[in-house]
Structure formats: C-alpha cells, structure tokens
Design a protein around this motif. Sequence first.
Motif, mmCIF file in Angstrom:
data_model
loop_
_atom_site.group_PDB
_atom_site.id
_atom_site.type_symbol
_atom_site.label_atom_id
_atom_site.label_comp_id
_atom_site.label_asym_id
_atom_site.label_seq_id
_atom_site.Cartn_x
_atom_site.Cartn_y
_atom_site.Cartn_z
ATOM 1 N N ILE A 74 -34.695 3.260 -32.068
ATOM 2 C CA ILE A 74 -35.291 2.921 -30.769
ATOM 3 C C ILE A 74 -35.888 1.517 -30.814
ATOM 4 O O ILE A 74 -35.720 0.730 -29.871
ATOM 5 N N LYS A 75 -36.561 1.168 -31.917
ATOM 6 C CA LYS A 75 -37.125 -0.182 -32.042
ATOM 7 C C LYS A 75 -36.020 -1.237 -31.993
ATOM 8 O O LYS A 75 -36.147 -2.244 -31.291
ATOM 9 N N ALA A 76 -34.962 -1.031 -32.751
ATOM 10 C CA ALA A 76 -33.857 -1.997 -32.791
ATOM 11 C C ALA A 76 -33.177 -2.082 -31.427
ATOM 12 O O ALA A 76 -32.824 -3.178 -30.961
ATOM 13 N N SER A 77 -32.995 -0.946 -30.762
ATOM 14 C CA SER A 77 -32.371 -0.920 -29.433
ATOM 15 C C SER A 77 -33.241 -1.638 -28.407
ATOM 16 O O SER A 77 -32.723 -2.304 -27.505
ATOM 17 N N THR A 78 -34.548 -1.507 -28.557
ATOM 18 C CA THR A 78 -35.470 -2.193 -27.649
ATOM 19 C C THR A 78 -35.324 -3.708 -27.790
ATOM 20 O O THR A 78 -35.341 -4.433 -26.789
ATOM 21 N N VAL A 79 -35.141 -4.182 -29.011
ATOM 22 C CA VAL A 79 -34.930 -5.618 -29.225
ATOM 23 C C VAL A 79 -33.639 -6.070 -28.533
ATOM 24 O O VAL A 79 -33.605 -7.116 -27.874
ATOM 25 N N VAL A 80 -32.574 -5.268 -28.643
ATOM 26 C CA VAL A 80 -31.314 -5.611 -27.984
ATOM 27 C C VAL A 80 -31.506 -5.622 -26.467
ATOM 28 O O VAL A 80 -31.074 -6.551 -25.780
ATOM 29 N N TYR A 81 -32.180 -4.601 -25.933
ATOM 30 C CA TYR A 81 -32.448 -4.531 -24.487
ATOM 31 C C TYR A 81 -33.261 -5.749 -24.028
ATOM 32 O O TYR A 81 -32.943 -6.375 -23.018
ATOM 33 N N GLU A 82 -34.339 -6.068 -24.757
ATOM 34 C CA GLU A 82 -35.181 -7.197 -24.373
ATOM 35 C C GLU A 82 -34.405 -8.515 -24.409
ATOM 36 O O GLU A 82 -34.585 -9.371 -23.544
ATOM 37 N N THR A 83 -33.536 -8.666 -25.388
ATOM 38 C CA THR A 83 -32.698 -9.863 -25.467
ATOM 39 C C THR A 83 -31.794 -9.945 -24.251
ATOM 40 O O THR A 83 -31.687 -11.003 -23.616
ATOM 41 N N TYR A 84 -31.158 -8.821 -23.908
ATOM 42 C CA TYR A 84 -30.286 -8.782 -22.735
ATOM 43 C C TYR A 84 -31.077 -9.150 -21.478
ATOM 44 O O TYR A 84 -30.626 -9.947 -20.654
ATOM 45 N N SER A 85 -32.260 -8.584 -21.357
ATOM 46 C CA SER A 85 -33.102 -8.828 -20.184
ATOM 47 C C SER A 85 -33.525 -10.298 -20.108
ATOM 48 O O SER A 85 -33.449 -10.926 -19.047
ATOM 49 N N ILE A 86 -33.974 -10.868 -21.212
ATOM 50 C CA ILE A 86 -34.428 -12.260 -21.253
ATOM 51 C C ILE A 86 -33.283 -13.221 -20.929
ATOM 52 O O ILE A 86 -33.494 -14.249 -20.284
ATOM 53 N N LEU A 87 -32.079 -12.883 -21.351
ATOM 54 C CA LEU A 87 -30.929 -13.754 -21.085
ATOM 55 C C LEU A 87 -30.490 -13.704 -19.620
ATOM 56 O O LEU A 87 -29.574 -14.421 -19.232
ATOM 57 N N ASP A 88 -31.113 -12.845 -18.832
ATOM 58 C CA ASP A 88 -30.941 -12.787 -17.376
ATOM 59 C C ASP A 88 -29.480 -12.652 -16.934
ATOM 60 O O ASP A 88 -29.002 -13.391 -16.082
ATOM 61 N N TYR A 89 -28.798 -11.688 -17.513
ATOM 62 C CA TYR A 89 -27.397 -11.446 -17.135
ATOM 63 C C TYR A 89 -27.282 -11.019 -15.676
ATOM 64 O O TYR A 89 -26.249 -11.214 -15.053
ATOM 65 N N ILE A 121 -35.669 4.978 -22.947
ATOM 66 C CA ILE A 121 -36.409 4.687 -21.726
ATOM 67 C C ILE A 121 -36.905 3.247 -21.804
ATOM 68 O O ILE A 121 -37.478 2.831 -22.814
ATOM 69 N N VAL A 122 -36.661 2.501 -20.737
ATOM 70 C CA VAL A 122 -37.062 1.098 -20.691
ATOM 71 C C VAL A 122 -37.991 0.878 -19.498
ATOM 72 O O VAL A 122 -37.948 1.629 -18.528
ATOM 73 N N PRO A 123 -38.834 -0.146 -19.562
ATOM 74 C CA PRO A 123 -39.789 -0.371 -18.481
ATOM 75 C C PRO A 123 -39.144 -0.858 -17.185
ATOM 76 O O PRO A 123 -39.695 -0.666 -16.109
ATOM 77 N N ASN A 124 -37.968 -1.466 -17.299
ATOM 78 C CA ASN A 124 -37.335 -2.037 -16.111
ATOM 79 C C ASN A 124 -35.819 -1.855 -16.212
ATOM 80 O O ASN A 124 -35.176 -2.458 -17.073
ATOM 81 N N LYS A 125 -35.267 -1.046 -15.318
ATOM 82 C CA LYS A 125 -33.816 -0.832 -15.300
ATOM 83 C C LYS A 125 -33.095 -1.879 -14.460
ATOM 84 O O LYS A 125 -31.875 -1.919 -14.433
ATOM 85 N N ASP A 126 -33.855 -2.712 -13.810
ATOM 86 C CA ASP A 126 -33.288 -3.687 -12.882
ATOM 87 C C ASP A 126 -32.906 -4.988 -13.610
ATOM 88 O O ASP A 126 -33.391 -6.067 -13.284
ATOM 89 N N VAL A 127 -32.051 -4.869 -14.623
ATOM 90 C CA VAL A 127 -31.642 -6.041 -15.408
ATOM 91 C C VAL A 127 -30.124 -6.251 -15.375
ATOM 92 O O VAL A 127 -29.621 -7.181 -15.992
ATOM 93 N N PHE A 128 -29.425 -5.381 -14.640
ATOM 94 C CA PHE A 128 -27.968 -5.408 -14.655
ATOM 95 C C PHE A 128 -27.403 -6.080 -13.408
ATOM 96 O O PHE A 128 -27.949 -5.924 -12.309
ATOM 97 N N PRO A 129 -26.291 -6.788 -13.572
ATOM 98 C CA PRO A 129 -25.644 -7.373 -12.395
ATOM 99 C C PRO A 129 -25.088 -6.268 -11.497
ATOM 100 O O PRO A 129 -24.825 -5.152 -11.942
ATOM 101 N N TYR A 180 -26.344 -0.040 -19.916
ATOM 102 C CA TYR A 180 -26.440 0.735 -18.682
ATOM 103 C C TYR A 180 -26.173 2.216 -18.958
ATOM 104 O O TYR A 180 -26.865 3.098 -18.446
ATOM 105 N N TYR A 181 -25.182 2.481 -19.805
ATOM 106 C CA TYR A 181 -24.846 3.856 -20.158
ATOM 107 C C TYR A 181 -26.011 4.533 -20.885
ATOM 108 O O TYR A 181 -26.424 5.629 -20.516
ATOM 109 N N VAL A 182 -26.556 3.892 -21.921
ATOM 110 C CA VAL A 182 -27.609 4.549 -22.686
ATOM 111 C C VAL A 182 -28.906 4.712 -21.897
ATOM 112 O O VAL A 182 -29.639 5.676 -22.102
#
Length: 185
Positions: A74-89, A121-129, A180-182
């Motif tokens: 979960i910690k490692a996945s959170t880092v991947v999620y945060e990276t995706y979010s910060i990169l503003d895809y 579970i993530v704090p913000n699901k609104d990160v996807f195009p 998005y799937y996970v």
Amino acid sequence: MSSEVLIAVVALLLIIIILLMIYLKKMKEEVDEVNNEAKSQNEVKSTNDANEKLDFEFLRLPLRIEKFDTRTLIKASTVVYETYSILDYKNRPNHEMDKKEWHAWQVSILIKLIKKDCSFIVPNKDVFPKSIENMHWNEVETNVSKIIEKFSQEVDLRKNKDKLCKEMVLTGREVGILLYYVINK
C-alpha cells in the motif's frame, strides 16, 4: 618419479575441470528450463466474459515485490499514485499520454496490488483524464488484461530493482488505466 606424479596431478586436475564444466553446463540448462517455464506461466489467459473477475493469481513478479506484505504494498502503491497525480495526467494532451514514462518496477507494484486484490483508497479519485473515466468497466478490465499481458511478455523478471527502474515499459495512459482499476474495483 616426480614427472610421473606431476603428470598424474595434471591429469587429475583436467578430470576435475572437465567434471566441473559438465556440472556447470547441466546447472545452466536447469536454470534456463526454470526461466522458460516461468515465462510460459506468465502468459495471461484471455477472458471472453468481461464480467468475469480478472484472475492474475498465477502471474509472476519480481521476487522482492512478490514478498511485499500488505502494508509495504500500500505504501509503494501510494507513491505511484501520488506520482501519477503530481504529473497531472488529467490535463495532459492525448499525445503526451502515449509516451513510455513508467518503469517496470512501478508497474510491478500496481500489478501486485491487482494480483493481491487489495483495497486501495486514495484521497482524490479525480486525477484521471476523461478518456479513462468515460470507459465502460468491461473496457477497463479488457485493457488491464492487455496491459498485464504486455508487461509479462516484455519484462525480464530476473533483473534487479535498479535495472527494472531504468526499463520504461508503460505509457501514462496504461498506468492510468491500472490505477483507475485498482481504485475503483
């Protein structure tokens, strides 16, 4: 007599070297056989029924990631999620979504999350195009299967973390679909 002893010692050493070479060759063949078997097991079975739960239990991943406990995963996945979010895809143009920017180690973490069927579970699901958010769920599942199949065919699991971190394998769009799937399963 000393020359006879010397010849005997050399002959004995040659025999030992030959036996050692035969043993090493046999061991290499066994390792190759195990690696080939692992590669064939990584082929993802296709599913015709999109409603059928995706099953990647048999899929192999790098050994260090396979050994992750749930908390580490979960910690490692959170880092991947945060990276995706910060990169503003979410706001990137489509052509930028198709660049290979995600390395095999990051992707392995997401696939482990899918394989382990963990809630994420993530704090913000609104990160996807919108192109990802507007997909029907069965289209998401089909894409996840294709992405994991691509991963299993292209990534050499025998590589260490450093090498896997240098191997760019997926695009921002593909990682977005996995995330998005996970997040939404």
